[in-house]
Write a protein that holds these residues in place. Structure first.
Motif, short mmCIF file in Angstrom:
data_model
loop_
_atom_site.label_atom_id
_atom_site.label_comp_id
_atom_site.label_asym_id
_atom_site.label_seq_id
_atom_site.Cartn_x
_atom_site.Cartn_y
_atom_site.Cartn_z
N MET A 121 9.81 -37.75 6.47
CA MET A 121 10.84 -37.02 7.53
C MET A 121 10.60 -37.05 9.31
SD MET A 121 12.47 -34.38 5.79
CE MET A 121 11.90 -34.18 3.42
N ILE A 174 13.52 -39.18 9.13
CA ILE A 174 14.98 -39.50 7.91
C ILE A 174 15.72 -37.75 8.40
CG2 ILE A 174 14.85 -39.08 5.53
CD1 ILE A 174 12.53 -41.02 5.04
N ASP A 175 17.51 -38.48 7.58
CA ASP A 175 17.60 -36.70 7.39
C ASP A 175 18.35 -36.65 6.42
OD1 ASP A 175 19.54 -38.69 7.99
OD2 ASP A 175 20.86 -38.59 9.83
N SER A 176 18.98 -35.98 6.42
CA SER A 176 20.05 -35.77 4.87
C SER A 176 20.40 -36.83 4.74
CB SER A 176 20.83 -34.24 5.26
OG SER A 176 22.72 -34.85 6.21
N ASN A 188 19.73 -40.10 4.87
CA ASN A 188 19.17 -40.71 4.51
C ASN A 188 18.03 -40.51 3.62
OD1 ASN A 188 17.98 -40.46 7.63
ND2 ASN A 188 19.09 -42.33 7.07
N LEU A 189 18.06 -38.61 3.25
CA LEU A 189 17.69 -38.55 1.86
C LEU A 189 18.55 -38.92 0.36
CD1 LEU A 189 15.92 -35.00 2.45
CD2 LEU A 189 14.71 -37.50 2.06
N PHE A 190 19.78 -38.94 1.33
CA PHE A 190 20.80 -39.29 -0.31
C PHE A 190 20.06 -40.42 -0.43
CE2 PHE A 190 25.17 -40.49 -1.66
CZ PHE A 190 24.78 -39.78 -2.32
N GLU A 191 20.22 -41.10 0.39
CA GLU A 191 19.63 -42.79 0.03
C GLU A 191 19.09 -43.22 -0.40
OE1 GLU A 191 22.11 -45.83 0.63
OE2 GLU A 191 23.57 -44.52 0.99
N VAL A 217 17.61 -41.08 -2.90
CA VAL A 217 17.39 -40.49 -4.19
C VAL A 217 18.43 -41.03 -4.96
CG1 VAL A 217 18.96 -38.52 -5.45
CG2 VAL A 217 17.98 -38.11 -3.46
N PHE A 271 15.23 -30.75 -6.20
CA PHE A 271 15.26 -30.92 -4.61
C PHE A 271 14.23 -30.26 -3.60
CE2 PHE A 271 18.86 -33.53 -6.46
CZ PHE A 271 19.07 -34.34 -5.93
N SER A 272 13.31 -30.36 -3.07
CA SER A 272 12.75 -30.05 -2.03
C SER A 272 11.93 -30.57 -1.36
CB SER A 272 11.77 -28.93 -3.27
OG SER A 272 9.97 -29.58 -3.30
N VAL A 273 11.89 -29.91 -0.28
CA VAL A 273 10.77 -30.70 1.00
C VAL A 273 9.89 -32.14 0.54
CG1 VAL A 273 10.58 -30.59 2.95
CG2 VAL A 273 12.52 -30.06 2.30
N PHE A 299 10.26 -35.15 -0.73
CA PHE A 299 10.18 -35.83 0.21
C PHE A 299 9.52 -36.83 2.11
CE2 PHE A 299 14.65 -34.34 -1.80
CZ PHE A 299 15.10 -35.33 -2.40
N ILE A 324 21.77 -31.71 -0.17
CA ILE A 324 19.97 -31.66 0.17
C ILE A 324 20.33 -31.53 1.89
CG2 ILE A 324 19.17 -34.35 1.75
CD1 ILE A 324 19.94 -35.52 -1.23
N MET A 371 19.01 -27.76 1.93
CA MET A 371 17.29 -28.18 2.15
C MET A 371 16.79 -28.00 3.27
SD MET A 371 14.98 -30.82 -0.79
CE MET A 371 15.73 -32.30 0.94
#
Lengths: 84, 270
Positions: free
Chosen positions: A34, A39-41, A43-46, A48, A64-66, A69, B153, B156
């Protein structure tokens, strides 16, 4: 697949899906994703979606937890757990 | 330089006045497209790219009508007042407006849920000249799940930045209550959620008989199984994978040239 192969595949997936200007080979297993790659939300979705498609796993809402990732190491550990 | 002119237009749909913009080539044309925008926050993110696409299509000789569905953008009403049936009707009204204003055969181009609604409208309207579907939502259940994921997300990340544990993200994101789903800040009620869940472009298989371009946008060169199956299901379907950042996911300037170029290239062949 060995642990290193899994981590390499995760790095390549991240670089490709996030259109990062980075060399997957140069990414450290324990570097903070991150912070180092902003990396933002979105990017995180991508990430996943990429993990689910590439490794045929499914995230549960409570997964889901920081921390999950945070690094390639933590992502690889999660994938291993889900696949076992 | 855009070889086109733009003018505002208004037209009725179910007794309400919708607002849009017509992009016209400088030279006379017999071809037009109605653009169908995506849903909720995705519409906002994709707005600039849709305008650029309209200008590119007009420069290539296609008139384009961009408009806002009821409850969206410049058109009247609140988002929560309307549902997918209303928006399908809005697309039909826009088709009639475009035909009237441009004297052209009119096709549909849509992005995400806009593409899905365009495809559904075309099933009952074989007069629609062609279909361009950018990353259509093929499976409504999956779409809802993905939007919930996004909310989880975001919750989170917000929790993390605020010093929270992040472990309650799922509960926070899902806590809209009363069967309501949070689509990036847009409240989707139970009725709309049910309509979305029923969306399935593959079942029954499409029967629209004219040319269709199904475009997958993403990091890879692959279509993805669902979009490939959708393209294959049309009698005149073409599948095209374009390496392109998702133009519907992020507010800001995004280069939509790859998907626009691929689309214009296909349109020139029609």
């Amino acid at each position: 697949m060995s642990d290193q192969q899994l981590k390499q595949q995760i790095k390549e997936m991240i670089v490709e899906r996030l259109f990062l200007d980075a060399d997957p080979q140069q990414m450290a297993d324990d570097e903070n994703l991150m912070e180092n790659y902003e990396i933002d939300s979105v990017n995180l979705f991508e990430i996943v979606v990429g993990l689910e498609e590439q490794f045929d796993i499914s995230f549960e809402d409570e997964d889901f937890s920081v921390d999950l990732f945070a690094t390639v190491n933590s992502l690889a550990e999660y994938v291993e757990t889900k696949r076992s | 330089m855009t070889a086109a002119q733009e003018r505002l237009v208004s037209f009725e749909s179910a007794g309400e006045l919708l607002h849009g913009v017509i992009h016209e080539p400088l030279e006379e044309t017999q071809q037009a497209l109605v653009f169908c925008h995506p849903f909720a926050e995705e519409k906002k993110c994709a707005h600039r790219s849709m305008v650029e696409a309209a200008r590119a299509c007009a420069a290539a000789g296609w008139a384009v009508l961009r408009f806002d569905n009821r409850g969206c953008g410049d058109s009247p009403g609140c988002f929560e007042q309307y549902d997918l049936n209303d928006w399908r009707l809005d697309i039909e009204s826009a088709l009639e407006c475009a035909a009237r204003e441009t004297s052209s055969a009119v096709g549909l181009l849509g992005l995400r849920l806009g593409a899905t609604l365009a495809a559904e409208v075309a099933e009952d309207r074989p007069d629609v000249a062609c279909l361009v579907l950018w990353e259509p939502i093929v499976d409504g259940e999956r779409y809802i799940k993905q939007n919930l994921r996004r909310s989880i997300i975001k919750a989170m990340m917000t929790s993390h930045e605020g010093g929270g544990s992040g472990t309650t993200a799922a509960h926070t994101a899902g806590a809209s209550g009363e069967g309501t789903v949070d689509f990036d800040g847009y409240s989707v009620g139970e009725a709309m959620r049910e309509q979305l869940a029923e969306v399935n472009l593959l079942e029954p298989p499409p029967v629209y008989p004219r040319p269709v371009l199904v475009v997958a946008l993403g990091a890879g060169e692959a279509m993805g199984e669902q979009l490939q199956r959708l393209a294959d299901a049309y009698t005149m379907g073409t599948a095209r994978a374009v390496r392109q950042e998702p133009i519907w996911q992020r507010i800001g300037v995004m280069d939509a040239t790859p998907v626009i170029s691929a689309t214009v290239e296909w349109l020139r062949q029609q």
